[in-house]
Design a protein around this motif. Sequence first.
Motif, PDB file in Angstrom:
ATOM      1  N   CYS A 181       1.405   6.433  -6.972  1.00  0.00           N
ATOM      2  CA  CYS A 181       0.333   7.342  -7.377  1.00  0.00           C
ATOM      3  C   CYS A 181       0.785   8.802  -7.290  1.00  0.00           C
ATOM      4  N   ILE A 182       1.515   9.126  -6.232  1.00  0.00           N
ATOM      5  CA  ILE A 182       2.030  10.492  -6.079  1.00  0.00           C
ATOM      6  C   ILE A 182       3.015  10.809  -7.196  1.00  0.00           C
ATOM      7  N   PRO A 208      -3.384  10.767  -6.936  1.00  0.00           N
ATOM      8  CA  PRO A 208      -3.252   9.996  -5.694  1.00  0.00           C
ATOM      9  C   PRO A 208      -4.596   9.694  -5.034  1.00  0.00           C
ATOM     10  N   VAL A 216       0.832  -1.200   0.000  1.00  0.00           N
ATOM     11  CA  VAL A 216       0.000   0.000   0.000  1.00  0.00           C
ATOM     12  C   VAL A 216       0.870   1.255   0.000  1.00  0.00           C
ATOM     13  N   PHE A 217       1.943   1.234   0.787  1.00  0.00           N
ATOM     14  CA  PHE A 217       2.850   2.384   0.848  1.00  0.00           C
ATOM     15  C   PHE A 217       3.507   2.612  -0.508  1.00  0.00           C
ATOM     16  N   GLY A 226      -3.742   2.775  -8.753  1.00  0.00           N
ATOM     17  CA  GLY A 226      -4.106   2.201  -7.462  1.00  0.00           C
ATOM     18  C   GLY A 226      -4.567   0.762  -7.582  1.00  0.00           C
ATOM     19  N   LEU A 255       0.997   4.081  -2.856  1.00  0.00           N
ATOM     20  CA  LEU A 255       0.761   5.504  -2.613  1.00  0.00           C
ATOM     21  C   LEU A 255       1.878   6.349  -3.224  1.00  0.00           C
ATOM     22  N   ILE A 299      -5.782   5.921  -4.211  1.00  0.00           N
ATOM     23  CA  ILE A 299      -6.205   5.416  -2.897  1.00  0.00           C
ATOM     24  C   ILE A 299      -7.553   4.706  -3.015  1.00  0.00           C
TER      25      ILE A 299
END
Length: 256
Positions: free
Chosen positions: A13-14, A188, A6-7, A133, A10, A192
Motif C-alpha cells: 500500500c505504501i 496506505p 499484513v506487513f 488492502g 502494508l 489498512i
Amino acid sequence: MVVSTVFIGLIGCIFAGMATALGALPIFFTKEISHKHLDGLLGFAAGVMLAATCFSLIVPSIEYGGGGLNAVILTSAGILSGGIMLDLIDRYAPHEHLLFRDKEKSVSSSLSKVWLFIIAITIHNFPEGLAVGVGFGSGNVYDGISLALGIGLQNIPEGLAVALALKRENYSNRKAFNIALLTGLVEPIGGIIGMLMIKISKPMLPFILALAAGAMLFVISDEIIPETHEHGFERIATYGLLFGFVIMMILDVTLG
C-alpha cells in the motif's frame, strides 16, 4: 504467516501511494508537459486500473463466492455498491473535475480550482488503497502484489498532473512535489482499512472485493477517461488504455 501477510500488504500500500511522488519527479527537470503526452499517460493509467479491477478483484470475487449464479449476483451487488459509494462521495465532497487549465482560460479562482482538483485526487486515492488492502487481506499475496503494481503504475501520471497544476500556480518545485506526495499517502490508510475489513469479516470477502472493484470502475469512467478526451487526443488516450490493459494483464498472469 498472518502477520507477514499484513506487513507485506502494508508495504504494498505504501509503495502504491509513493508512486504518486515518482510521477511528480519530472517537474524538477521540465517546465511543461503537453496535453498529448499527459492524456496518453492517463489513458495508460485507466487501462492498468481496468485490468487490475477485472483480474485482481472481480474474478477473485466470483471465485471466492464459489462460482455460479449466486456468486455472480453477490459480486454484481458489490460492484454496484462500490459505484454508488463513490458517487455519493463525488456528489457531497467539494472538488473539481480537471487536470489542467489552459493558460489563456485561467481565471482569478484558478488556484482554488487546482486545490479542489487535488482534493478530488486525494478522495479517489482512498478506494485504490482499499482495493490493494483487500487484495492482500484476502490471503492471496500475488493478487495484492498485482494490485499494488497496477495502482502504483496508474498513480504516476496522477502525481505528475497534481505537481504540474501547482507549478502553473507558481508553487515551487519542492512544494508541488511534497503536495503530490501527500495525495498518495491516503492510499496506505485505505489499504489498512481494507485489510481490517477482511480480517474482521472473512465471509464478506467476495462482496468487499467487488465493492473495491465498483469504486475503481467509477473513478475510471467518471474521472479519468473523460479527462483524456478533453483536448483532442482521445485516440492517443485510447491506445494508451489498450497498452495499459495489456501490460497489466500480462503482469497479473505472470504474478498469478
